[in-house]
Design a protein around this motif. Structure first.
Motif, PDB file in Angstrom:
ATOM      1  N   MET A  89      -6.671   4.618  -0.605  1.00 35.89           N
ATOM      2  CA  MET A  89      -5.392   3.905   0.390  1.00 35.89           C
ATOM      3  C   MET A  89      -6.222   3.150   0.884  1.00 35.89           C
ATOM      4  N   VAL A  90      -5.568   1.692   0.895  1.00 38.81           N
ATOM      5  CA  VAL A  90      -5.948   0.360   0.914  1.00 38.81           C
ATOM      6  C   VAL A  90      -4.823   0.491   2.528  1.00 38.81           C
ATOM      7  N   GLN A  91      -5.682  -0.614   3.869  1.00 41.56           N
ATOM      8  CA  GLN A  91      -5.000  -0.703   4.260  1.00 41.56           C
ATOM      9  C   GLN A  91      -4.959  -2.820   5.416  1.00 41.56           C
ATOM     10  N   MET A  92      -4.166  -2.638   5.323  1.00 41.34           N
ATOM     11  CA  MET A  92      -4.374  -4.332   6.162  1.00 41.34           C
ATOM     12  C   MET A  92      -3.010  -4.353   7.251  1.00 41.34           C
ATOM     13  N   PHE A  93      -3.990  -5.199   7.755  1.00 39.41           N
ATOM     14  CA  PHE A  93      -2.914  -5.795   9.754  1.00 39.41           C
ATOM     15  C   PHE A  93      -3.116  -7.051   9.195  1.00 39.41           C
ATOM     16  N   SER A  94      -2.089  -7.530  10.577  1.00 36.21           N
ATOM     17  CA  SER A  94      -1.556  -8.693  10.796  1.00 36.21           C
ATOM     18  C   SER A  94      -0.453  -9.013  11.711  1.00 36.21           C
ATOM     19  N   GLY A  95      -0.760  -9.861  12.222  1.00 41.09           N
ATOM     20  CA  GLY A  95      -0.182 -10.292  13.819  1.00 41.09           C
ATOM     21  C   GLY A  95       1.402 -11.699  13.431  1.00 41.09           C
ATOM     22  N   ALA A  96       2.112 -11.784  14.041  1.00 40.92           N
ATOM     23  CA  ALA A  96       3.096 -12.931  14.200  1.00 40.92           C
ATOM     24  C   ALA A  96       3.680 -12.855  15.755  1.00 40.92           C
ATOM     25  N   GLY A  97       3.696 -13.177  16.523  1.00 41.92           N
ATOM     26  CA  GLY A  97       3.165 -13.476  18.214  1.00 41.92           C
ATOM     27  C   GLY A  97       3.283 -12.095  19.171  1.00 41.92           C
ATOM     28  N   ARG A  98       4.607 -10.914  18.874  1.00 40.49           N
ATOM     29  CA  ARG A  98       4.095  -9.815  20.095  1.00 40.49           C
ATOM     30  C   ARG A  98       4.188  -9.021  19.171  1.00 40.49           C
ATOM     31  N   ALA A  99       4.526  -8.920  17.568  1.00 41.80           N
ATOM     32  CA  ALA A  99       4.568  -8.432  16.556  1.00 41.80           C
ATOM     33  C   ALA A  99       3.602  -7.958  15.747  1.00 41.80           C
ATOM     34  N   MET A 100       2.589  -6.468  15.773  1.00 43.87           N
ATOM     35  CA  MET A 100       1.754  -6.154  14.794  1.00 43.87           C
ATOM     36  C   MET A 100       1.625  -5.757  13.988  1.00 43.87           C
ATOM     37  N   VAL A 101       1.596  -6.054  12.264  1.00 43.15           N
ATOM     38  CA  VAL A 101       2.194  -5.061  10.989  1.00 43.15           C
ATOM     39  C   VAL A 101       0.626  -4.048   9.904  1.00 43.15           C
ATOM     40  N   ALA A 102       1.200  -3.531  10.509  1.00 41.72           N
ATOM     41  CA  ALA A 102      -0.230  -1.915   9.992  1.00 41.72           C
ATOM     42  C   ALA A 102       0.484  -1.872   7.982  1.00 41.72           C
ATOM     43  N   GLY A 103       0.000  -2.486   7.285  1.00 39.07           N
ATOM     44  CA  GLY A 103       0.224  -1.880   6.319  1.00 39.07           C
ATOM     45  C   GLY A 103      -0.772  -0.840   5.924  1.00 39.07           C
ATOM     46  N   LEU A 104       0.149  -0.303   4.642  1.00 40.06           N
ATOM     47  CA  LEU A 104      -0.910   0.722   3.596  1.00 40.06           C
ATOM     48  C   LEU A 104      -0.422   0.573   2.655  1.00 40.06           C
ATOM     49  N   ASP A 129      -0.822   7.670  -8.219  1.00 37.25           N
ATOM     50  CA  ASP A 129      -1.445   8.624  -9.199  1.00 37.25           C
ATOM     51  C   ASP A 129      -2.520   9.105  -7.377  1.00 37.25           C
ATOM     52  N   GLY A 130      -2.930   7.916  -6.764  1.00 39.98           N
ATOM     53  CA  GLY A 130      -3.354   8.184  -5.703  1.00 39.98           C
ATOM     54  C   GLY A 130      -5.425   7.985  -6.392  1.00 39.98           C
ATOM     55  N   ARG A 131      -4.968   7.661  -7.122  1.00 39.18           N
ATOM     56  CA  ARG A 131      -6.695   7.336  -7.835  1.00 39.18           C
ATOM     57  C   ARG A 131      -7.476   6.307  -6.841  1.00 39.18           C
ATOM     58  N   THR A 132      -8.369   6.532  -6.568  1.00 40.94           N
ATOM     59  CA  THR A 132      -9.712   6.179  -6.052  1.00 40.94           C
ATOM     60  C   THR A 132     -10.487   4.543  -6.319  1.00 40.94           C
ATOM     61  N   ALA A 133      -9.849   4.009  -6.990  1.00 45.04           N
ATOM     62  CA  ALA A 133     -11.021   2.734  -7.704  1.00 45.04           C
ATOM     63  C   ALA A 133      -9.438   1.647  -7.942  1.00 45.04           C
ATOM     64  N   ASP A 134     -10.159   0.430  -8.322  1.00 47.91           N
ATOM     65  CA  ASP A 134      -9.367  -1.132  -8.323  1.00 47.91           C
ATOM     66  C   ASP A 134      -8.838  -0.892  -6.785  1.00 47.91           C
ATOM     67  N   TYR A 135      -9.570  -1.846  -5.506  1.00 48.30           N
ATOM     68  CA  TYR A 135      -8.898  -1.306  -4.390  1.00 48.30           C
ATOM     69  C   TYR A 135      -8.673  -2.472  -4.579  1.00 48.30           C
ATOM     70  N   GLN A 136      -9.434  -3.781  -4.436  1.00 49.57           N
ATOM     71  CA  GLN A 136      -8.995  -5.373  -4.749  1.00 49.57           C
ATOM     72  C   GLN A 136      -7.860  -5.418  -4.992  1.00 49.57           C
ATOM     73  N   ALA A 137      -7.070  -5.190  -5.997  1.00 49.47           N
ATOM     74  CA  ALA A 137      -6.018  -4.910  -7.108  1.00 49.47           C
ATOM     75  C   ALA A 137      -5.101  -4.623  -6.054  1.00 49.47           C
ATOM     76  N   LEU A 138      -5.174  -3.672  -5.785  1.00 44.77           N
ATOM     77  CA  LEU A 138      -3.946  -2.445  -4.935  1.00 44.77           C
ATOM     78  C   LEU A 138      -3.944  -3.560  -3.326  1.00 44.77           C
ATOM     79  N   VAL A 139      -4.776  -4.523  -3.164  1.00 48.82           N
ATOM     80  CA  VAL A 139      -4.744  -5.522  -1.661  1.00 48.82           C
ATOM     81  C   VAL A 139      -3.660  -6.730  -2.493  1.00 48.82           C
ATOM     82  N   ASP A 140      -4.830  -6.869  -3.049  1.00 48.64           N
ATOM     83  CA  ASP A 140      -3.617  -8.208  -3.810  1.00 48.64           C
ATOM     84  C   ASP A 140      -2.832  -8.548  -4.727  1.00 48.64           C
ATOM     85  N   LYS A 141      -2.648  -7.786  -5.381  1.00 46.70           N
ATOM     86  CA  LYS A 141      -1.559  -8.127  -6.163  1.00 46.70           C
ATOM     87  C   LYS A 141      -0.420  -7.065  -5.910  1.00 46.70           C
TER      88      LYS A 141
END
Length: 248
Positions: free
Chosen positions: A196-211, A216-228
């Protein structure tokens, strides 16, 4: 972005079961944060650096009623929150052309539900000037990858900056849960060792957490999962949040 040695012993967290929401800790998570300030807010608007990834094993509880449609969800309080159907559209077309379909969304009863929020984040929220609401959604794409979004709207934008910065830096501590897909969605409930990959962002009062997770749950290609995949969806949701906060 660096990754942990696969031979390194993994820490473990078990989240309690809850039929209203299936919450899990993130396994093999990459953290990144971005802070945006609406024009009428003061503060640094420059992006923060990405945090390195870590790994952790988690237990994925099953839940058949993890999410509801916006019409069946709690009503946001007094216009302080962006309505669910505006925050989480049924279909999101990202800048790169990928189309994400919403499986479900929900307004949580509070920002400190123990089955969706970890104890550290609960403590941070309780120490803040207040949290107006948590809203969650599950999306998928044409490849059936899974994306969870959680938006916490704080009473004070300063608390949002603190949450985004702290959670992004604590890359080995997973404080926001993910939803198990309902059986009708046709998606796989992924096992505890799924990547799993995770990101956080914020705008004003709001925090957005993304997972984000591969289908297939594979544990590989994390950068592609984040960026693309995760980043374009998070940016699209973040734009709606930013527009709402800027219009206040």
């Amino acid at each position: 972005m660096s990754h942990t040695d696969p031979d390194q012993p993994q820490s473990q967290r078990v989240w309690p079961r809850n039929l209203a929401l299936a919450a899990v800790a993130a396994a093999l998570t990459a953290g990144a944060c971005t802070l945006l300030q609406p024009a009428d807010d003061e503060g640094d608007s420059s992006p923060a650096a990405a945090a390195p990834s870590s790994s952790a094993a988690s237990a994925i509880p099953s839940a058949s009623a993890a999410l509801t449609t916006p019409s069946a969800s709690a009503t946001p309080s007094a216009g302080s929150l962006l309505p669910l159907d505006q925050l989480f559209p049924a279909r999101v077309t990202a800048a790169g052309g990928e189309v994400y379909t919403r499986i479900g969304s929900k307004a949580m009863p509070s920002c400190v539900e123990p089955d969706s929020v970890g104890p550290r984040l609960i403590g941070m929220i309780r120490a803040s000037k207040g949290c107006l609401g948590e809203q969650i959604a599950l999306y998928t794409d044409s490849a059936k990858n899974q994306y969870n979004l959680a938006v916490f709207t704080m009473a004070d934008p300063v608390d949002t900056v603190h949450l985004v910065t702290t959670l992004s830096m604590a890359f080995d501590d997973y404080q926001v849960g993910a939803q198990a897909p309902p059986p009708s969605a046709g998606l796989t409930t992924l096992p505890p060792d799924s990547g799993m990959v995770q990101m956080f962002s914020g705008a004003g009062r709001a925090m957005v957490a993304g997972l984000g997770q591969w289908s297939d749950g594979r544990t590989a290609d994390y950068q592609a999962l984040v960026d693309k995949h995760l980043d374009p969806l998070q940016k699209a949701i973040g734009q709606a949040v930013f527009a709402h906060e800027s219009a206040r």
